[in-house]
Design an enzyme around this catalytic site. Structure first.
Site, PDB file in Angstrom:
ATOM      1  N   ASP A  13       0.813  -1.223   0.000  1.00  0.00           N
ATOM      2  CA  ASP A  13       0.000   0.000   0.000  1.00  0.00           C
ATOM      3  C   ASP A  13       0.846   1.274   0.000  1.00  0.00           C
ATOM      4  O   ASP A  13       0.430   2.308   0.527  1.00  0.00           O
ATOM      5  CB  ASP A  13      -0.963   0.017   1.208  1.00  0.00           C
ATOM      6  CG  ASP A  13      -1.914  -1.151   1.190  1.00  0.00           C
ATOM      7  OD1 ASP A  13      -2.190  -1.677   0.097  1.00  0.00           O
ATOM      8  OD2 ASP A  13      -2.381  -1.542   2.282  1.00  0.00           O
ATOM      9  N   HIS A  41      -4.554  -1.878  -5.879  1.00  0.00           N
ATOM     10  CA  HIS A  41      -3.766  -0.737  -6.336  1.00  0.00           C
ATOM     11  C   HIS A  41      -4.716   0.378  -6.777  1.00  0.00           C
ATOM     12  O   HIS A  41      -5.516   0.188  -7.691  1.00  0.00           O
ATOM     13  CB  HIS A  41      -2.828  -1.171  -7.472  1.00  0.00           C
ATOM     14  CG  HIS A  41      -1.797  -2.166  -7.022  1.00  0.00           C
ATOM     15  ND1 HIS A  41      -0.895  -2.752  -7.871  1.00  0.00           N
ATOM     16  CD2 HIS A  41      -1.517  -2.660  -5.789  1.00  0.00           C
ATOM     17  CE1 HIS A  41      -0.107  -3.575  -7.174  1.00  0.00           C
ATOM     18  NE2 HIS A  41      -0.473  -3.530  -5.915  1.00  0.00           N
ATOM     19  N   THR A 129      -5.807 -11.478   3.861  1.00  0.00           N
ATOM     20  CA  THR A 129      -6.975 -10.864   3.223  1.00  0.00           C
ATOM     21  C   THR A 129      -8.131 -11.868   3.170  1.00  0.00           C
ATOM     22  O   THR A 129      -9.270 -11.478   2.916  1.00  0.00           O
ATOM     23  CB  THR A 129      -6.624 -10.433   1.778  1.00  0.00           C
ATOM     24  OG1 THR A 129      -6.094 -11.577   1.089  1.00  0.00           O
ATOM     25  CG2 THR A 129      -5.598  -9.314   1.783  1.00  0.00           C
ATOM     26  N   ARG A 303      -9.845  -2.666   6.224  1.00  0.00           N
ATOM     27  CA  ARG A 303      -9.344  -2.651   7.599  1.00  0.00           C
ATOM     28  C   ARG A 303      -8.513  -1.397   7.857  1.00  0.00           C
ATOM     29  O   ARG A 303      -7.774  -0.949   6.978  1.00  0.00           O
ATOM     30  CB  ARG A 303      -8.445  -3.874   7.855  1.00  0.00           C
ATOM     31  CG  ARG A 303      -9.185  -5.186   7.851  1.00  0.00           C
ATOM     32  CD  ARG A 303      -8.228  -6.351   8.030  1.00  0.00           C
ATOM     33  NE  ARG A 303      -7.405  -6.580   6.850  1.00  0.00           N
ATOM     34  CZ  ARG A 303      -6.452  -7.499   6.778  1.00  0.00           C
ATOM     35  NH1 ARG A 303      -6.182  -8.251   7.827  1.00  0.00           N
ATOM     36  NH2 ARG A 303      -5.762  -7.670   5.675  1.00  0.00           N
TER      37      ARG A 303
HETATM   38  P1  GDP Z   1      -0.613   0.231  -3.542  1.00  0.00           P
HETATM   39  O1  GDP Z   1      -1.210  -1.045  -3.072  1.00  0.00           O
HETATM   40  O2  GDP Z   1       0.853   0.310  -3.273  1.00  0.00           O
HETATM   41  O3  GDP Z   1      -0.937   0.548  -4.979  1.00  0.00           O
HETATM   42  O4  GDP Z   1      -1.266   1.370  -2.646  1.00  0.00           O
HETATM   43  P2  GDP Z   1      -2.836   1.525  -2.310  1.00  0.00           P
HETATM   44  O5  GDP Z   1      -3.527   2.020  -3.520  1.00  0.00           O
HETATM   45  O6  GDP Z   1      -3.357   0.304  -1.656  1.00  0.00           O
HETATM   46  O7  GDP Z   1      -2.776   2.608  -1.165  1.00  0.00           O
HETATM   47  C1  GDP Z   1      -2.212   3.881  -1.392  1.00  0.00           C
HETATM   48  C2  GDP Z   1      -3.271   4.946  -1.099  1.00  0.00           C
HETATM   49  O8  GDP Z   1      -2.654   6.215  -1.073  1.00  0.00           O
HETATM   50  C3  GDP Z   1      -4.350   5.034  -2.172  1.00  0.00           C
HETATM   51  O9  GDP Z   1      -5.535   5.448  -1.560  1.00  0.00           O
HETATM   52  C4  GDP Z   1      -3.813   6.126  -3.103  1.00  0.00           C
HETATM   53  O10 GDP Z   1      -4.852   6.794  -3.815  1.00  0.00           O
HETATM   54  C5  GDP Z   1      -3.148   7.045  -2.116  1.00  0.00           C
HETATM   55  N1  GDP Z   1      -1.979   7.788  -2.601  1.00  0.00           N
HETATM   56  C6  GDP Z   1      -0.968   7.365  -3.403  1.00  0.00           C
HETATM   57  N2  GDP Z   1      -0.021   8.313  -3.500  1.00  0.00           N
HETATM   58  C7  GDP Z   1      -0.431   9.353  -2.731  1.00  0.00           C
HETATM   59  C8  GDP Z   1       0.148  10.620  -2.376  1.00  0.00           C
HETATM   60  O11 GDP Z   1       1.236  10.985  -2.788  1.00  0.00           O
HETATM   61  N3  GDP Z   1      -0.596  11.412  -1.527  1.00  0.00           N
HETATM   62  C9  GDP Z   1      -1.809  11.026  -1.034  1.00  0.00           C
HETATM   63  N4  GDP Z   1      -2.444  11.858  -0.195  1.00  0.00           N
HETATM   64  N5  GDP Z   1      -2.369   9.841  -1.342  1.00  0.00           N
HETATM   65  C10 GDP Z   1      -1.683   9.017  -2.161  1.00  0.00           C
HETATM   66  P1  IMO Z   2      -0.706  -4.213  -2.214  1.00  0.00           P
HETATM   67  O1  IMO Z   2      -0.210  -4.783  -3.533  1.00  0.00           O
HETATM   68  C1  IMO Z   2      -1.013  -4.496   2.135  1.00  0.00           C
HETATM   69  C2  IMO Z   2      -0.876  -8.534   3.833  1.00  0.00           C
HETATM   70  C3  IMO Z   2      -2.176  -8.908   4.503  1.00  0.00           C
HETATM   71  C4  IMO Z   2      -1.658  -9.850   5.590  1.00  0.00           C
HETATM   72  C5  IMO Z   2      -0.520 -10.586   4.874  1.00  0.00           C
HETATM   73  C6  IMO Z   2      -0.914 -11.950   4.311  1.00  0.00           C
HETATM   74  O2  IMO Z   2      -2.027  -3.565  -2.312  1.00  0.00           O
HETATM   75  O3  IMO Z   2       0.342  -3.363  -1.600  1.00  0.00           O
HETATM   76  P2  IMO Z   2      -2.428 -12.680   2.237  1.00  0.00           P
HETATM   77  O4  IMO Z   2      -3.878 -12.459   1.969  1.00  0.00           O
HETATM   78  O5  IMO Z   2      -1.513 -12.144   1.200  1.00  0.00           O
HETATM   79  O6  IMO Z   2      -2.110 -14.114   2.577  1.00  0.00           O
HETATM   80  O7  IMO Z   2      -2.153 -11.851   3.599  1.00  0.00           O
HETATM   81  O8  IMO Z   2      -0.122  -9.735   3.809  1.00  0.00           O
HETATM   82  N1  IMO Z   2      -0.997  -8.051   2.442  1.00  0.00           N
HETATM   83  C7  IMO Z   2      -1.010  -6.774   2.092  1.00  0.00           C
HETATM   84  N2  IMO Z   2      -0.992  -5.649   2.832  1.00  0.00           N
HETATM   85  N3  IMO Z   2      -1.018  -4.400   0.795  1.00  0.00           N
HETATM   86  C8  IMO Z   2      -1.015  -5.511   0.044  1.00  0.00           C
HETATM   87  O9  IMO Z   2      -0.936  -5.511  -1.307  1.00  0.00           O
HETATM   88  C9  IMO Z   2      -1.040  -6.769   0.686  1.00  0.00           C
HETATM   89  N4  IMO Z   2      -1.051  -8.035   0.250  1.00  0.00           N
HETATM   90  C10 IMO Z   2      -1.015  -8.818   1.333  1.00  0.00           C
HETATM   91  O10 IMO Z   2      -2.814  -7.780   5.047  1.00  0.00           O
HETATM   92  O11 IMO Z   2      -1.090  -9.101   6.633  1.00  0.00           O
HETATM   93 MG    MG Z   3      -2.774  -1.716  -1.876  1.00  0.00          MG
END
Ligand code: GDP
Ligand code: IMO
Ligand code: MG
Length: 430
Positions: A13, A41, A129, A303
């Site tokens: 994330d 993502h 998850t 979560r």
């Molecule tokens: P990923 O799994 O690595 O692609 O990340 P996620 O999308 O799960 O979580 C990142 C969150 O931060 C998302 O809600 C994005 O829209 C947000 N986000 C990403 N870059 C930025 C940033 O530079 N500033 C802010 N405020 N939000 C961001």
């Molecule tokens: P992105 O690509 C954040 C975490 C889960 C849990 C552990 C194992 O969006 O960054 P799983 O379901 O993979 O067996 O869960 O890994 N987890 C993540 N946490 N971002 C993710 O993916 C995750 N993928 C798995 O929360 O702690």
């Molecule tokens: Mg993510």
């Protein structure tokens, strides 16, 4: 560089989706090479939010998207994802989306096993998850998994699916004390998804190799993060795949010499969803306010994410392990107004000081963080498009992160939108 891998530096994330979407403008092909729909993502394009789970984040830039052989794919969820994009005017044809014949399937019994095991672990649960990722990779390694290739012959596929489902039902009922699944319904559902997905199947490894050979730009999109890596993360509180750059080769079918560079993605602070060690974790009002400001609620499961300060020890570990040529630091805007800021620069356990990640991951759960304190800033940074637009303390903070991590700063995120970024160095620039 012509071929670049984007890898999460922390516990997922970090904003990989946003960075991949941004960089995809300069790429021809975007490839996912590990993980499944445990990834979420987020892309914000023209104010519209999209959450992609298995479809690579190049989809909104109209680039060819590849689901590589190293992924585990839930066919029912993938059909939903494709349909969801279509409903929003983003239909993907087989020319836009290519799914590897060799990718393994996540089937409904995998999710049921995952959830039943977690429920039985109680307080020691991993916090997965619940989407069946671990059980699907287990079947792959045990050589009993079903792959997209197995879909070719309908009757044989249905038969194997049914046999597996009956076996898993015995496990669910007999050992895990959970409700068994309805086999006929399960088989019908999966066969429907089979019909929808077959047109997208492709020898993706050959496709990607040929694209690289033809001089096209290829972006490899990592999921999760290095601290969730099955080998290098905080085992057993990890996911069931390698999440680093090494997985590109096995998971996309390209040779080591074909990857030009690795870009690490890190938040300007740290978050984690699920259980496991988190040395720089914070609690109380500051954590709550960062969670609200940064909208830190899991995109996959909703979560609340745990919150912490930037951990330079772990970042250095990730940079070295993956040979990251640079960092994209996201969510700088979320730190505005917090003064002072802290960076974790080492750990202590009793009288022992650690400047590197201790070999024992159990110890990592017990260490105390050692912090360096830096002054914060109060000016809004969300409109910054050049480093020079940032307050001096924000620049100092970023420079310190890069220095401690042992790599250079290439991009900075200052908001969720595609445009809200400072690109210091575009990895695709020649
Ligand atoms: P990923 O799994 O690595 O692609 O990340 P996620 O999308 O799960 O979580 C990142 C969150 O931060 C998302 O809600 C994005 O829209 C947000 N986000 C990403 N870059 C930025 C940033 O530079 N500033 C802010 N405020 N939000 C961001
Ligand atoms: P992105 O690509 C954040 C975490 C889960 C849990 C552990 C194992 O969006 O960054 P799983 O379901 O993979 O067996 O869960 O890994 N987890 C993540 N946490 N971002 C993710 O993916 C995750 N993928 C798995 O929360 O702690
Ligand atoms: Mg993510």
């Amino acid at each position: 560089m012509k071929t670049v891998a984007v890898v999460g530096v922390q516990w997922g994330d970090e904003g990989k989706g946003k960075i991949v979407d941004l960089l995809a403008a300069d790429a021809d092909v975007v490839v996912r090479f590990q993980g499944g729909n445990n990834a979420a993502h987020t892309l914000v394009v023209d104010g519209e939010k999209f959450i992609l789970r298995m479809i690579p984040a190049g989809a909104l830039q109209g680039k060819v998207c590849v689901i590589g052989n190293g992924m585990v794919v839930d066919p029912l969820a993938l059909v939903e994802e494709i349909d969801g994009l279509k409903r929003r005017g983003r239909a993907l044809s087989p020319a836009d989306l290519k799914i590897s014949y060799d990718a393994h399937l996540i089937l409904p019994y995998h999710g049921a096993i995952d959830r039943a095991r977690e429920a039985r672990l109680g307080g020691r649960a991993i916090g997965t998850t619940g989407f069946g990722i671990g059980p699907a990779y287990e079947d792959k390694m045990a050589r009993v998994g079903l792959r997209f290739e197995d879909m070719n012959e309908r009757a044989a596929f249905a038969e194997r699916l049914e046999r597996n489902a009956r076996e898993k039902n015995a496990l669910l009922k007999g050992v895990l004390k959970a409700a068994p699944l309805k086999v006929t319904e399960l088989v019908e559902q999966v066969l429907r998804a089979r019909n929808r997905l077959r047109p997208y199947l492709c020898d993706t490894a050959a496709y990607v190799r040929e694209a690289i050979g033809a001089g096209r730009r290829v972006l490899f999109e990592g999921a999760h993060g290095v601290m969730l890596d099955i080998d290098h993360g905080t085992y057993p509180y990890v996911t069931s795949s390698n999440c680093g750059a090494s997985a590109v080769f096995g998971g996309a079918g390209v040779a080591p010499g074909q990857l030009d560079g690795v870009l690490g993605i890190s938040k300007a602070y740290a978050t984690r969803v699920g259980g496991g060690p988190f040395p720089s974790e914070m609690s109380g009002a500051l954590a709550d306010s960062l969670r609200d400001e940064g909208a830190e609620f899991g995109s996959a499961t909703g979560r609340p994410r745990r919150i912490g300060w930037f951990d330079a020890v772990l970042a250095r570990h990730a940079v070295r392990l993956n040979g990251m040529v640079g960092l994209a630091v996201t969510k700088l805007d979320v730190l505005t107004g917090i003064d002072p800021l802290k960076i974790c620069v080492g750990y202590e356990s009793g009288k022992t000081r650690f400047d590197e990640v201790p070999a024992s991951r159990r110890l990592l759960a017990k260490v105390k963080p050692v912090y360096e304190t830096l002054p914060g800033w109060s000016d809004d940074v969300s409109g910054a498009r050049n480093l020079g637009d940032l307050p001096v303390n924000a620049r100092r903070y970023l420079a310190r992160i890069a220095e401690l991590s042992g790599t250079r700063l290439m991009m900075v995120g200052v908001g969720a939108g595609r445009e809200a970024a400072i690109v210091i160095e575009n990895p695709f620039a020649d």
